[in-house]
Design a protein around this motif. Structure first.
Motif, mmCIF file in Angstrom:
data_model
loop_
_atom_site.group_PDB
_atom_site.id
_atom_site.type_symbol
_atom_site.label_atom_id
_atom_site.label_comp_id
_atom_site.label_asym_id
_atom_site.label_seq_id
_atom_site.Cartn_x
_atom_site.Cartn_y
_atom_site.Cartn_z
ATOM 1 N N LYS A 5 56.457 144.603 13.129
ATOM 2 C CA LYS A 5 57.340 144.063 12.090
ATOM 3 C C LYS A 5 58.688 143.741 12.697
ATOM 4 C CE LYS A 5 55.489 145.511 7.784
ATOM 5 N NZ LYS A 5 55.675 145.513 6.381
ATOM 6 N N THR A 6 59.201 142.547 12.417
ATOM 7 C CA THR A 6 60.473 142.130 12.978
ATOM 8 C C THR A 6 61.566 142.141 11.920
ATOM 9 O OG1 THR A 6 59.044 140.579 14.109
ATOM 10 C CG2 THR A 6 61.370 140.427 14.618
ATOM 11 N N TYR A 7 61.165 142.093 10.654
ATOM 12 C CA TYR A 7 62.151 142.010 9.564
ATOM 13 C C TYR A 7 61.835 143.080 8.526
ATOM 14 C CZ TYR A 7 62.158 137.487 11.796
ATOM 15 O OH TYR A 7 62.180 136.502 12.724
ATOM 16 N N ASP A 8 62.887 143.519 7.808
ATOM 17 C CA ASP A 8 62.674 144.443 6.702
ATOM 18 C C ASP A 8 61.805 143.800 5.640
ATOM 19 O OD1 ASP A 8 63.873 146.602 7.557
ATOM 20 O OD2 ASP A 8 65.737 146.380 6.399
ATOM 21 N N ARG A 9 62.250 142.647 5.214
ATOM 22 C CA ARG A 9 61.524 141.877 4.218
ATOM 23 C C ARG A 9 61.518 140.434 4.665
ATOM 24 N NH1 ARG A 9 60.373 143.709 -0.987
ATOM 25 N NH2 ARG A 9 58.928 141.982 -1.007
ATOM 26 N N THR A 10 60.449 139.729 4.318
ATOM 27 C CA THR A 10 60.410 138.302 4.550
ATOM 28 C C THR A 10 61.107 137.624 3.379
ATOM 29 O OG1 THR A 10 58.421 138.346 5.895
ATOM 30 C CG2 THR A 10 58.809 136.335 4.639
ATOM 31 N N LYS A 11 61.953 136.641 3.699
ATOM 32 C CA LYS A 11 62.731 135.974 2.652
ATOM 33 C C LYS A 11 61.846 134.972 1.894
ATOM 34 C CE LYS A 11 67.086 133.461 2.523
ATOM 35 N NZ LYS A 11 68.214 133.026 3.336
ATOM 36 N N VAL A 12 61.850 135.038 0.554
ATOM 37 C CA VAL A 12 61.035 134.109 -0.228
ATOM 38 C C VAL A 12 61.942 133.092 -0.914
ATOM 39 C CG1 VAL A 12 59.325 133.871 -2.072
ATOM 40 C CG2 VAL A 12 59.341 135.927 -0.647
ATOM 41 N N VAL A 13 61.662 131.808 -0.673
ATOM 42 C CA VAL A 13 62.469 130.738 -1.250
ATOM 43 C C VAL A 13 61.589 129.939 -2.214
ATOM 44 C CG1 VAL A 13 63.540 128.520 -0.678
ATOM 45 C CG2 VAL A 13 64.070 130.557 0.689
ATOM 46 N N ASP A 14 62.115 129.663 -3.403
ATOM 47 C CA ASP A 14 61.341 128.922 -4.393
ATOM 48 C C ASP A 14 61.328 127.428 -4.092
ATOM 49 O OD1 ASP A 14 59.991 129.295 -7.086
ATOM 50 O OD2 ASP A 14 61.335 127.581 -7.426
ATOM 51 N N LEU A 15 60.270 126.744 -4.526
ATOM 52 C CA LEU A 15 60.156 125.307 -4.215
ATOM 53 C C LEU A 15 61.273 124.462 -4.827
ATOM 54 C CD1 LEU A 15 57.189 123.595 -6.138
ATOM 55 C CD2 LEU A 15 58.381 125.575 -6.959
ATOM 56 N N THR A 16 61.926 124.992 -5.861
ATOM 57 C CA THR A 16 63.007 124.220 -6.490
ATOM 58 C C THR A 16 64.346 124.408 -5.771
ATOM 59 O OG1 THR A 16 63.398 126.101 -7.934
ATOM 60 C CG2 THR A 16 61.993 124.354 -8.800
ATOM 61 N N ASP A 17 64.365 125.329 -4.808
ATOM 62 C CA ASP A 17 65.632 125.687 -4.151
ATOM 63 C C ASP A 17 65.829 124.842 -2.882
ATOM 64 O OD1 ASP A 17 67.735 126.876 -2.823
ATOM 65 O OD2 ASP A 17 66.843 128.895 -2.756
ATOM 66 N N ASP A 18 66.402 123.641 -3.064
ATOM 67 C CA ASP A 18 66.538 122.714 -1.936
ATOM 68 C C ASP A 18 67.368 123.305 -0.801
ATOM 69 O OD1 ASP A 18 64.998 120.928 -3.203
ATOM 70 O OD2 ASP A 18 66.620 119.584 -3.834
ATOM 71 N N ARG A 19 68.454 124.001 -1.175
ATOM 72 C CA ARG A 19 69.313 124.586 -0.134
ATOM 73 C C ARG A 19 68.555 125.643 0.652
ATOM 74 N NH1 ARG A 19 74.754 125.098 -2.312
ATOM 75 N NH2 ARG A 19 75.151 126.787 -0.834
ATOM 76 N N GLY A 20 67.780 126.444 -0.079
ATOM 77 C CA GLY A 20 66.974 127.490 0.564
ATOM 78 C C GLY A 20 65.971 126.883 1.537
ATOM 79 N N ILE A 21 65.354 125.778 1.131
ATOM 80 C CA ILE A 21 64.368 125.124 1.997
ATOM 81 C C ILE A 21 65.054 124.590 3.263
ATOM 82 C CG2 ILE A 21 62.775 123.150 2.181
ATOM 83 C CD1 ILE A 21 62.018 123.626 -0.753
ATOM 84 N N GLU A 22 66.212 123.965 3.066
ATOM 85 C CA GLU A 22 67.010 123.493 4.212
ATOM 86 C C GLU A 22 67.311 124.643 5.181
ATOM 87 O OE1 GLU A 22 68.633 120.737 5.277
ATOM 88 O OE2 GLU A 22 68.049 119.306 3.711
ATOM 89 N N ASP A 23 67.684 125.763 4.586
ATOM 90 C CA ASP A 23 68.044 126.932 5.383
ATOM 91 C C ASP A 23 66.848 127.434 6.209
ATOM 92 O OD1 ASP A 23 69.751 129.264 6.078
ATOM 93 O OD2 ASP A 23 68.219 130.345 4.924
ATOM 94 N N LEU A 24 65.667 127.478 5.568
ATOM 95 C CA LEU A 24 64.486 127.921 6.317
ATOM 96 C C LEU A 24 64.145 126.925 7.421
ATOM 97 C CD1 LEU A 24 62.055 129.492 3.653
ATOM 98 C CD2 LEU A 24 63.768 130.598 5.089
ATOM 99 N N ALA A 25 64.339 125.629 7.136
ATOM 100 C CA ALA A 25 64.071 124.609 8.152
ATOM 101 C C ALA A 25 65.000 124.811 9.354
ATOM 102 C CB ALA A 25 64.250 123.216 7.560
ATOM 103 N N MET A 26 66.258 125.173 9.047
ATOM 104 C CA MET A 26 67.217 125.406 10.126
ATOM 105 C C MET A 26 66.776 126.613 10.973
ATOM 106 S SD MET A 26 71.223 126.085 9.635
ATOM 107 C CE MET A 26 70.970 127.848 9.650
ATOM 108 N N HIS A 27 66.320 127.645 10.292
ATOM 109 C CA HIS A 27 65.836 128.810 11.040
ATOM 110 C C HIS A 27 64.602 128.474 11.861
ATOM 111 C CE1 HIS A 27 68.627 131.281 8.690
ATOM 112 N NE2 HIS A 27 68.513 132.116 9.710
ATOM 113 N N LEU A 28 63.749 127.589 11.346
ATOM 114 C CA LEU A 28 62.588 127.169 12.141
ATOM 115 C C LEU A 28 63.056 126.484 13.426
ATOM 116 C CD1 LEU A 28 59.171 125.882 11.251
ATOM 117 C CD2 LEU A 28 60.588 124.320 12.602
#
Ligand code: TXA
Ligand code: MG
Length: 596
Positions: A5-28
């Motif tokens: 395990k590398t993280y305490d919790r995996t972050k869950v982003v909802d499909l309506t959350d455009d900023r969240g999706i952008e953020d996950l893309a940046m982390h990718l």
């Protein structure tokens, strides 16, 4: 393969959350692994141009790196970065089926590291049509290498919850895009030659490819000495813990959606469930589909009465089995109804969820509806066939039991409680041991939810008391020791209690150790009828009757070991443990709750 395990919790982003999706893309782009939805199944993505990032996928999946990954793109312009040549056949498929549930194999370019392709000189390209996937992939700005987001060997995930169950703590984030439309992975087509070769069947069917290209070959029909083109066939796939058996569908059944034209939508019109409106032919058809299930259930229970059986079948089939009104069948079966029986798209959409769900209910065997068609049916049967393979390797090093336990997944709307009481005379040995063992079973199998309303969570409790017990006495020390030896359960801090009406009231099911104790309770409290059972009468009511070799019914009473030697105590502790493990799933069913 080590999984850390590398993280305490995996972050869950909802499909309506455009900023969240952008953020996950940046982390990718920064090297993280991200779970994302597609119309087929959820994928586990990393930057396809970065060997180091791609390695993290294998670590999270517990998958050997000898299986090539597919590169996902948002725009057809990206294909040129990934491949060396687009053959005429590849171009036809790309023009006709992308975006969509297809993966086109072409010669790879130098930019794709060998970690992605497991050393092959080809690469699979896929452009999903799912809008959330497209949004995410566009934000990633690089091709995204991704396998299905399941733990290696287990059924592919078709909801974010499935991904969380397998990956929580192992990846940085996941986009929750709801249920996947098709529920089966893409059609993989090798387009490096002149004729397209289907390496893995999917929702883009052989007929659809043939009508486009004039010809198509199904892989798998290998000549002697040939090596298979698609690796990754070495391990048991899509496999629940339970055995899987396929129930044949009658040849005359007309399959619905075998050539899926449009997106899956759960049928609104459920008039097929109104048996009174069926004509004689329709009734006969239904009986013919359901009959193999019923025969097989009876056969299994005759051979081994304690087997719990999962049924993955159409709504009508499940309703018909229910209508039989057979108490023993109903106690031993867990059904998952996928929609209209003949609808292969509905069955495909639900297959992996169904296998996962039935597994969570701890069934020993799953009877699943088979389909005989030539289109989507092939993809469905391909996956079901692999789940049904007996034995098969499970990749080394992944502890399935440990890995699948207990992440708290759902945001339950409200919480319901259910409780079970164990009763003996003095509450010092048998019932108090039951409380200890059952508490551990509850913990191990958690969390729970209502069967009828799956959004509502349930807390399950248990307690014990004695009909003639003193208050606050310590449990029998020999029992404490024996139980610790047999099951690692420690009841030394438990204290005895006497039964009283409020204790009976507070519990939904009451188990006594002996028949007389159940009679005694019912004599004083007749209103408790239906919720008080001796352990043996409970088992008998479920058809859990065991015969010894000479055909006599074996007695299942557990005598009080008071004053006996250590060996007898040990034997009692193991016997209680075995009985409680046996009845646990039936108790859940009677309480109308299930594991989730
Ligand atoms: O629908 C899908 O394809 C999903 C979603 C996430 O896109 N992905 C998926 O990936 O199912 P995976 O890794 O679970 O399965 C990919 C399959 C494997 O059977 C692999 O062997 C085959 O595609 N494959 C990938 N690249 C290949 C290649 N270059 N040559 C032959 N087979 C390949
Ligand atoms: Mg896979």
């Amino acid at each position: 393969m080590d999984r850390k395990k590398t993280y305490d919790r995996t972050k869950v982003v909802d499909l309506t959350d455009d900023r969240g999706i952008e953020d996950l893309a940046m982390h990718l782009r920064d090297g993280e692994v991200i779970g994302f939805p597609t119309e087929t199944v959820y994928g586990l993505g990393a930057d396809a141009f970065s060997a180091d990032s791609v390695k993290k996928i294998f670590a999270a999946k517990g998958r050997p790196s000898d299986n090539p990954l597919i590169c996902h793109i948002a725009d057809k312009d990206q294909i040129a970065e990934c491949v060396r040549e687009i053959t005429p056949v590849a171009k036809k498929l790309i023009d006709a089926f992308m975006p969509g549930p297809v993966t086109v194999i072409m010669k790879k370019s130098d930019r794709i590291p060998s970690e992605v392709t497991a050393g092959l000189d080809t690469v699979g390209i896929r452009m999903p049509e799912n809008l959330t996937a497209r949004k995410f992939l566009a934000a990633c700005k690089v091709p995204v290498a991704a396998p299905s987001a399941n733990l290696s060997g287990s059924p592919s995930p078709t909801t974010a919850e499935h991904v969380m169950r397998d990956m929580d703590g192992y990846i940085y984030g996941i986009i929750d895009g709801g249920e996947c439309t098709y529920g089966l992975e893409s059609t993989v087509v090798d387009c490096t030659g002149e004729v397209p070769v289907i390496l893995r069947p999917g929702a883009i069917t052989p007929a659809a490819i043939r009508s486009l290209c004039g010809d198509v070959v199904m892989a798998g029909q290998l000549k002697e000495g040939e090596t298979p083109m698609s690796p990754g066939m070495k391990y048991r796939h899509y496999a629940p813990k339970a055995l899987v058996e396929i129930m044949k569908m009658p040849a005359k059944t007309v399959i619905i959606n075998d050539e899926p034209g449009s997106e899956y939508e759960a049928a609104e019109d459920k008039s097929y469930l109104d048996f009174k409106k069926l004509d004689d032919d329709q009734k006969q058809d239904l009986v013919d589909i359901a009959a193999p299930f019923v025969f097989r259930i009876r056969e299994i229970l005759k051979d081994s009465p304690a087997t719990r059986i999962g049924i993955f079948a159409g709504d009508e089939v499940c309703a018909l089995i229910d209508k039989l009104g057979d108490k023993v069948i109903s106690a031993h079966t867990e059904t998952y109804a996928y929609g209209r029986a003949a609808d292969v798209l509905a069955a495909s959409h639900c297959l992996f969820d169904g296998l996962r769900h039935l597994d969570r209910q701890d069934v020993g065997i799953i009877l699943a509806q088979g389909f005989e068609g030539e289109g989507l049916s092939r993809a469905y049967m391909n996956r079901l066939g692999k789940a049904a393979v007996k034995g098969g390797d499970i990749p080394e090093g992944v502890n399935y039991e440990e890995d699948r336990r207990g992440s708290e997944l759902s945001d339950f709307k409200g919480t319901y409680t259910a409780s079970v009481l164990f009763v003996c005379d003095d509450n010092k040995r048998l019932s108090i041991a039951c409380e200890g063992i059952f508490t551990e079973l509850i913990r191990w199998n958690a969390p729970y939810r209502l069967r009828q309303d799956k959004d509502i969570g349930c807390e399950l409790y248990c307690e014990s008391a004695g009909l003639k017990a003193y208050q606050d006495d310590k449990p029998d020390e020999e029992m404490v020791r024996s139980l610790a030896e047999v099951s690692k359960v420690n009841i030394s801090s438990y204290r005895t209690r006497r039964t009283d009406p409020s204790v009976f009231d507070a519990n939904d099911l009451i188990f006594t150790m002996r028949d007389e104790q159940a009679y005694e309770i019912l004599r004083s409290f007749p209103e408790l009828d239906g919720k008080v059972f001796s352990l043996s009468s409970y088992c008998a009511g479920k058809g859990l009757v065991f015969k010894s070799d000479d055909g006599r019914i074996a007695s299942i009473s557990i005598p009080d070991p008071k004053g006996e030697n250590h060996a007898t105590y040990l034997h009692t502790a193991s016997a209680l443990k075995a009985w409680l493990e046996l009845i646990f799933p039936y108790v859940l069913k009677d309480l109308e709750i299930e594991r989730c």
